[in-house]
Write a protein that holds these residues in place. Structure first.
Motif, PDB file in Angstrom:
ATOM      1  N   ASN A 179       0.854  -1.164   0.000  1.00 32.43           N
ATOM      2  CA  ASN A 179       0.000   0.000   0.000  1.00 32.43           C
ATOM      3  C   ASN A 179       0.907   1.236   0.000  1.00 32.43           C
ATOM      4  O   ASN A 179       1.890   1.267   0.729  1.00 32.43           O
ATOM      5  CB  ASN A 179      -0.787  -0.065   1.321  1.00 32.43           C
ATOM      6  N   LYS A 180       0.566   2.245  -0.779  1.00 31.31           N
ATOM      7  CA  LYS A 180       1.329   3.491  -0.737  1.00 31.31           C
ATOM      8  C   LYS A 180       0.855   4.336   0.453  1.00 31.31           C
ATOM      9  O   LYS A 180      -0.310   4.276   0.835  1.00 31.31           O
ATOM     10  CB  LYS A 180       1.106   4.279  -2.028  1.00 31.31           C
ATOM     11  N   THR A 181       1.764   5.127   0.984  1.00 30.25           N
ATOM     12  CA  THR A 181       1.356   6.066   2.034  1.00 30.25           C
ATOM     13  C   THR A 181       0.518   7.174   1.383  1.00 30.25           C
ATOM     14  O   THR A 181       0.529   7.330   0.171  1.00 30.25           O
ATOM     15  CB  THR A 181       2.586   6.721   2.684  1.00 30.25           C
ATOM     16  N   GLU A 209       2.436   9.329  -0.975  1.00 26.32           N
ATOM     17  CA  GLU A 209       2.877   8.765  -2.252  1.00 26.32           C
ATOM     18  C   GLU A 209       1.726   8.324  -3.142  1.00 26.32           C
ATOM     19  O   GLU A 209       1.956   7.896  -4.272  1.00 26.32           O
ATOM     20  CB  GLU A 209       3.798   7.552  -1.991  1.00 26.32           C
ATOM     21  N   LYS A 210       0.506   8.415  -2.645  1.00 24.83           N
ATOM     22  CA  LYS A 210      -0.578   7.846  -3.452  1.00 24.83           C
ATOM     23  C   LYS A 210      -0.985   8.761  -4.603  1.00 24.83           C
ATOM     24  O   LYS A 210      -0.660   9.943  -4.625  1.00 24.83           O
ATOM     25  CB  LYS A 210      -1.761   7.495  -2.564  1.00 24.83           C
ATOM     26  N   PHE A 211      -1.702   8.177  -5.543  1.00 27.38           N
ATOM     27  CA  PHE A 211      -2.136   8.830  -6.779  1.00 27.38           C
ATOM     28  C   PHE A 211      -3.106   9.984  -6.485  1.00 27.38           C
ATOM     29  O   PHE A 211      -3.925   9.885  -5.560  1.00 27.38           O
ATOM     30  CB  PHE A 211      -2.810   7.773  -7.647  1.00 27.38           C
ATOM     31  N   ALA A 212      -3.007  11.035  -7.296  1.00 27.17           N
ATOM     32  CA  ALA A 212      -3.843  12.223  -7.081  1.00 27.17           C
ATOM     33  C   ALA A 212      -5.328  11.897  -7.195  1.00 27.17           C
ATOM     34  O   ALA A 212      -5.812  11.562  -8.271  1.00 27.17           O
ATOM     35  CB  ALA A 212      -3.467  13.301  -8.089  1.00 27.17           C
ATOM     36  N   GLY A 213      -6.019  11.981  -6.091  1.00 25.90           N
ATOM     37  CA  GLY A 213      -7.458  11.730  -6.100  1.00 25.90           C
ATOM     38  C   GLY A 213      -7.847  10.358  -5.581  1.00 25.90           C
ATOM     39  O   GLY A 213      -9.026  10.056  -5.424  1.00 25.90           O
ATOM     40  N   ALA A 214      -6.847   9.500  -5.308  1.00 27.36           N
ATOM     41  CA  ALA A 214      -7.144   8.132  -4.879  1.00 27.36           C
ATOM     42  C   ALA A 214      -7.356   8.053  -3.365  1.00 27.36           C
ATOM     43  O   ALA A 214      -6.826   8.862  -2.601  1.00 27.36           O
ATOM     44  CB  ALA A 214      -6.008   7.201  -5.272  1.00 27.36           C
ATOM     45  N   ASN A 257      -6.900   4.836  -1.912  1.00 24.40           N
ATOM     46  CA  ASN A 257      -5.752   3.957  -1.692  1.00 24.40           C
ATOM     47  C   ASN A 257      -5.016   3.740  -3.006  1.00 24.40           C
ATOM     48  O   ASN A 257      -5.639   3.607  -4.048  1.00 24.40           O
ATOM     49  CB  ASN A 257      -6.174   2.576  -1.189  1.00 24.40           C
ATOM     50  N   THR A 258      -3.689   3.710  -2.922  1.00 21.38           N
ATOM     51  CA  THR A 258      -2.894   3.323  -4.071  1.00 21.38           C
ATOM     52  C   THR A 258      -2.066   2.108  -3.677  1.00 21.38           C
ATOM     53  O   THR A 258      -1.367   2.125  -2.667  1.00 21.38           O
ATOM     54  CB  THR A 258      -1.961   4.458  -4.523  1.00 21.38           C
ATOM     55  N   TYR A 259      -2.188   1.063  -4.480  1.00 18.19           N
ATOM     56  CA  TYR A 259      -1.399  -0.143  -4.259  1.00 18.19           C
ATOM     57  C   TYR A 259      -0.299  -0.208  -5.300  1.00 18.19           C
ATOM     58  O   TYR A 259      -0.450   0.321  -6.403  1.00 18.19           O
ATOM     59  CB  TYR A 259      -2.283  -1.381  -4.329  1.00 18.19           C
TER      60      TYR A 259
END
Length: 478
Positions: free
Chosen positions: A201-203, A206-211, A213-215
RNA sequence: CGGGGUGUAGCGCAGAUGGUAGCGCGCAUGGUUCGGGACCAUGAGGCCGGGAGUUCAAGUCUCCCCACUCCGACCA
């Protein structure tokens, strides 16, 4: 006596890793530079690698119920503005079309950096009922992001990728989709590209703009830096509300669907190069190599050699392998070096002595081992050797990952672990972004992911000393 | 966008104190070779990144652009 280094044109990776990488990209004829910074030409050999990755991925997408579509290249500014986190993330690197012919446009159009907004706009037109869900879409395309510095495969302004976009009736279903597609990427990387991955899982940072959760799947390169090799995002209903994608559920209430997106790009080819390549050039995993074996006739002018080599090519092709014969008038040594540079997994030599003995010689690209193969067993032995190369490559990459992954309890230990040659460091983490930033400050590493496979490597956050929530992996990223 | 490096034949480079361009590799043709980048002969290939300027004369000197590349910050 054999020379240690056979290809003069490629800079040793120990001397200059970045130059080594660039040398492989150009000398193996994967890419060429175009007239515009950050826009690269994928040459036939480079594109063939992408096509093989593409066909493997596409097969998996379809097997999991997805359909391919094609969305427009241009996004009206008003559409891009609809989800605020998303705009904030992408606006700095958008390129805009402002003229149509000689007319200035009333609204400028963004050349897609990613297509969430286009998919959402479309869905707002076609989704009305729970019966319309889920929408499981994917598109193969290129996108444009105005990057400051660019490198072949690793960072282009334009790059080829696929972007999957789905919407679902429930959060649970969308979350399952997110992880399902991450697994598709992980399986492709490990089984086909011979690249071991760490799933996590990204912190928030670091996660995608608007997400929500980003894996990610993170891979380790030869230089012990991390390459994010595929991502999968869960968006919740942020976009679907912003775009008013409302549907009537079975209970006759109006709801907003839950959304995902996931992508893998030609960057993965950079990953293949930096995971498997050596100082003689590219090394390709057999399962995605455009040419799995090259047949090189020795003393081609001698009676029967060329014919025999042609026969081997024909037999291996008939056995379903991607094979090429090199009948050019270059010397055998030249051909050896050339095909090594291009990373062909197996070289098959056939000369007068072999023909007399009813055999050929097979040389593995991954470890240089040569062995005799009886011509009678050609169709069974060559695929076995290719499998051995595939496994050998994975094991070597896994060893690199394991040997350069450390655990630490304090920031000093993190610095100590990274001192010679870098790598990944596992520590506990309190979950606070301030500590994440502090780690970047102190040790020069960013968080790569919070792995799904958790270990208890301590009790407290190494930065603030507060009780730790979970284990996190740090590293230097591409 | 900040810092460095580089732009001369397809590629790699050489071109003192200015005088209108050379080498290696590669390429083409012919011949001899062929188990780890073979050799001989002949030949083709240049708006010296672009634009201004200085000068009788600029690859060379002066300004200004541009591109590529590396290192940072941002991202797949």
């Amino acid at each position: 006596m054999a020379k240690e280094k056979k290809v003069e044109q490629i800079t040793d990776m120990e001397v200059d890793f970045a130059q080594w990488f660039t040398d492989i990209c150009t000398k193996a004829e994967l890419v060429d530079y175009s007239g515009v910074k950050g826009l690269f030409i994928l040459r036939p050999y480079g594109y063939a690698i992408w096509e093989n990755i593409q066909s493997e991925l596409d097969r998996r997408f379809k097997a999991t119920g997805h359909e391919n579509v094609s969305m427009p290249l241009l996004i009206p500014e008003s559409l891009l503005q609809k989800e605020k986190d998303h705009v904030k993330g992408f606006a700095p690197e958008c390129a805009w079309v402002t003229m149509g012919g000689s007319e200035e446009l009333q609204e400028r159009l963004c050349i897609r950096p990613t297509s969430e907004t286009l998919f959402c706009d479309h869905w707002s037109h076609i989704v009305h009922s729970w019966r319309d869900l889920p929408c499981l879409y994917n598109q193969w395309c290129s996108v444009l992001r105005w990057e400051k510095t660019t490198r072949p495969f690793l960072r282009g302004r334009e790059f080829l990728w696929q972007e999957g976009h789905t919407i679902h009736t429930t959060e649970q279903e969308a979350r399952e989709e997110t992880l399902r597609m991450l697994d598709v990427y992980a399986e492709l990387c490990e089984s086909y590209l011979a690249m071991p991955v760490i799933k996590g899982n990204k912190t928030d940072k670091e996660k995608f703009a608007g997400a929500v959760n980003t894996y990610t799947i993170e891979c380790m390169m030869h230089d012990h830096k991390a390459l994010q090799s595929g991502t999968s995002h869960y968006f919740g209903d942020g976009f679907t509300r912003a775009f008013d994608i409302a549907f009537t559920d079975k209970d006759n209430t109006l709801k907003y669907p839950h959304q995902t997106s996931w992508g893998m790009s030609t960057r993965i080819i950079g990953g293949i190069i930096m995971t498997h390549g050596d100082n003689n050039g590219l090394v390709l995993p057999p399962r995605i190599a455009p040419v799995q074996a090259v047949v090189i006739p020795i003393a081609m002018h001698k009676e029967g050699v060329a014919d025999k080599a042609q026969e081997l090519v024909a037999r291996l092709k008939a056995a379903g392998l991607r094979v090429k014969g090199d009948f050019s008038d270059n010397s055998p040594g030249w051909k050896f070096a050339e095909w090594e540079m291009k990373g062909v997994p197996l070289r098959i030599e056939i000369g007068p002595k072999d023909i007399e003995a009813g055999k050929c010689v097979a040389a593995r690209r991954d470890n240089g081992e040569k062995c005799d193969v009886s011509l009678a067993e050609l169709e069974t032995r060559i695929p076995e050797l290719l499998d051995a190369v595939q496994l050998g490559m994975f094991d070597k990459a896994k060893k690199n990952l394991d040997e350069h992954t450390y655990t630490a309890k304090t920031t000093d230990e993190v610095c100590e672990a990274l001192k010679n040659g870098g790598g990944f460091v596992k520590t506990m983490w309190c979950g606070d972004e301030a500590c994440e930033l502090a780690m970047k400050d102190k040790a020069g590493v960013s968080s790569r992911c919070i792995p799904f496979e958790q270990q208890r490597v301590g009790e407290v956050c190494p930065i603030c000393g507060k009780p730790a929530k979970e284990m996190i992996i740090w590293g230097v990223a591409y």
